[in-house]
Write a protein that holds these residues in place. Sequence first.
Motif, short mmCIF file in Angstrom:
data_model
loop_
_atom_site.label_atom_id
_atom_site.label_comp_id
_atom_site.label_asym_id
_atom_site.label_seq_id
_atom_site.Cartn_x
_atom_site.Cartn_y
_atom_site.Cartn_z
N LEU A 3 0.81 -1.16 0.03
CA LEU A 3 0.01 0.11 0.09
C LEU A 3 0.97 1.26 0.06
CD1 LEU A 3 -2.77 -1.30 2.51
CD2 LEU A 3 -2.87 -1.14 0.10
N ASN A 4 2.23 1.17 -0.77
CA ASN A 4 2.95 2.21 -0.67
C ASN A 4 2.36 3.32 -1.59
OD1 ASN A 4 5.07 3.98 -1.63
ND2 ASN A 4 6.43 2.31 -1.64
N SER A 5 2.35 4.56 -1.02
CA SER A 5 1.96 5.70 -1.92
C SER A 5 0.33 5.58 -2.19
CB SER A 5 2.80 6.08 -2.75
OG SER A 5 4.07 6.09 -2.44
N SER A 6 -0.47 5.09 -1.42
CA SER A 6 -1.92 4.65 -1.91
C SER A 6 -2.81 5.65 -1.03
CB SER A 6 -2.07 3.25 -1.49
OG SER A 6 -1.30 2.44 -2.21
N GLY A 7 -2.32 6.72 -0.56
CA GLY A 7 -3.63 7.37 0.27
C GLY A 7 -4.04 6.89 1.55
N VAL A 8 -3.40 5.98 2.10
CA VAL A 8 -3.93 5.27 3.26
C VAL A 8 -4.08 6.27 4.38
CG1 VAL A 8 -3.65 3.62 5.28
CG2 VAL A 8 -3.02 3.18 2.55
N THR A 9 -5.22 6.26 5.03
CA THR A 9 -5.36 7.27 6.19
C THR A 9 -5.48 6.40 7.54
OG1 THR A 9 -7.72 7.19 6.12
CG2 THR A 9 -6.93 8.75 4.87
N ASP A 10 -5.75 6.98 8.74
CA ASP A 10 -5.85 6.31 9.87
C ASP A 10 -7.14 5.60 9.89
OD1 ASP A 10 -3.72 7.32 11.07
OD2 ASP A 10 -4.69 8.83 12.06
N ALA A 11 -8.21 5.76 9.08
CA ALA A 11 -9.38 5.09 8.81
C ALA A 11 -9.17 3.88 8.40
CB ALA A 11 -10.43 5.94 8.38
N HIS A 12 -8.26 3.83 7.35
CA HIS A 12 -8.00 2.64 6.60
C HIS A 12 -6.99 1.73 7.48
CE1 HIS A 12 -8.46 5.61 2.84
NE2 HIS A 12 -9.27 4.95 2.87
N ALA A 13 -6.12 2.33 8.09
CA ALA A 13 -5.40 1.61 9.00
C ALA A 13 -6.17 0.81 10.05
CB ALA A 13 -4.38 2.44 9.69
N ARG A 14 -7.25 1.60 10.48
CA ARG A 14 -8.26 0.92 11.34
C ARG A 14 -8.88 -0.26 10.75
NH1 ARG A 14 -8.43 5.90 13.58
NH2 ARG A 14 -10.14 6.67 12.38
N MET A 15 -9.36 -0.34 9.65
CA MET A 15 -9.75 -1.21 8.82
C MET A 15 -8.84 -2.40 8.69
SD MET A 15 -12.32 0.53 6.05
CE MET A 15 -11.67 1.67 5.65
N LEU A 16 -7.71 -2.21 8.18
CA LEU A 16 -6.62 -3.13 8.10
C LEU A 16 -6.37 -3.73 9.46
CD1 LEU A 16 -4.28 -4.60 6.22
CD2 LEU A 16 -2.98 -2.66 6.68
N ALA A 17 -6.19 -3.12 10.42
CA ALA A 17 -5.96 -3.71 11.83
C ALA A 17 -7.19 -4.63 12.14
CB ALA A 17 -6.02 -2.44 12.82
N GLU A 18 -8.44 -4.52 11.94
CA GLU A 18 -9.50 -5.50 12.02
C GLU A 18 -9.18 -6.47 11.28
OE1 GLU A 18 -12.03 -5.63 14.07
OE2 GLU A 18 -10.95 -3.74 15.20
N ALA A 19 -8.82 -6.64 9.98
CA ALA A 19 -8.62 -7.65 9.16
C ALA A 19 -7.41 -8.49 9.56
CB ALA A 19 -8.50 -7.39 7.67
N LEU A 20 -6.41 -7.83 10.29
CA LEU A 20 -5.43 -8.74 10.67
C LEU A 20 -5.44 -9.38 11.75
CD1 LEU A 20 -2.55 -5.85 10.29
CD2 LEU A 20 -2.62 -7.83 8.93
N LYS A 21 -6.70 -9.00 12.38
CA LYS A 21 -7.00 -9.90 13.84
C LYS A 21 -7.36 -11.37 13.32
CE LYS A 21 -8.50 -5.88 16.42
NZ LYS A 21 -9.69 -5.24 17.18
#
Length: 199
Positions: A3-21
Amino acid sequence: VDLNSSGVTDAHARMLAEALKTNTRVKEIDLEWNKGITDAGVIALAEALKTNTRVTTLDLSSNKGITDAGGRALVDMLRASTGVRAIFNLDGTGVSDGVRDEIYDVTVPRLAQRVAADDPALPEALILGNMNLADTHVRALADALKRLCDTHGVPLIINDDLELAARLGTGAHLGRDDADLAGARARLGPEAVIGVSVY
């Protein structure tokens, strides 16, 4: 996951965190150069990675919104988890050298152990470079790589650190600001592999 240079925000990071669980496949996450990631996103990711043993690499470089608060969350995660073994390159973040050293105090010994224990299909030569680490961490990693390379008959080349190359008896790669070729050859000996950048 790149996700290099993909405009990822904190909201996206939180969604990714949920998926990583519940992740069972992702091993590497590249989140460099995302201006929208701050400490809040890193804290969410760090919390998810405490229980995720699959992810081995997390790259957060060049995210200026990450400061010591995010860095400390990473330290806590690393101490609580056996999964993530390395966080590479925190350049371009607001994480202080002191907190980076805490991170590397955990990750470098783990990485060195992993390198020394694995029996990978190694390339014809292995280059160790771009090390934004304290000297003790660089030495630990270089020593582990030297043992691995010696075991498998693979030359180790140290980039931009002639002193370390001489201490280990390895090859070296010389950049623009390094010693000249004749000086490096005299220091490393006639058999050493020496590369030189040409600008």
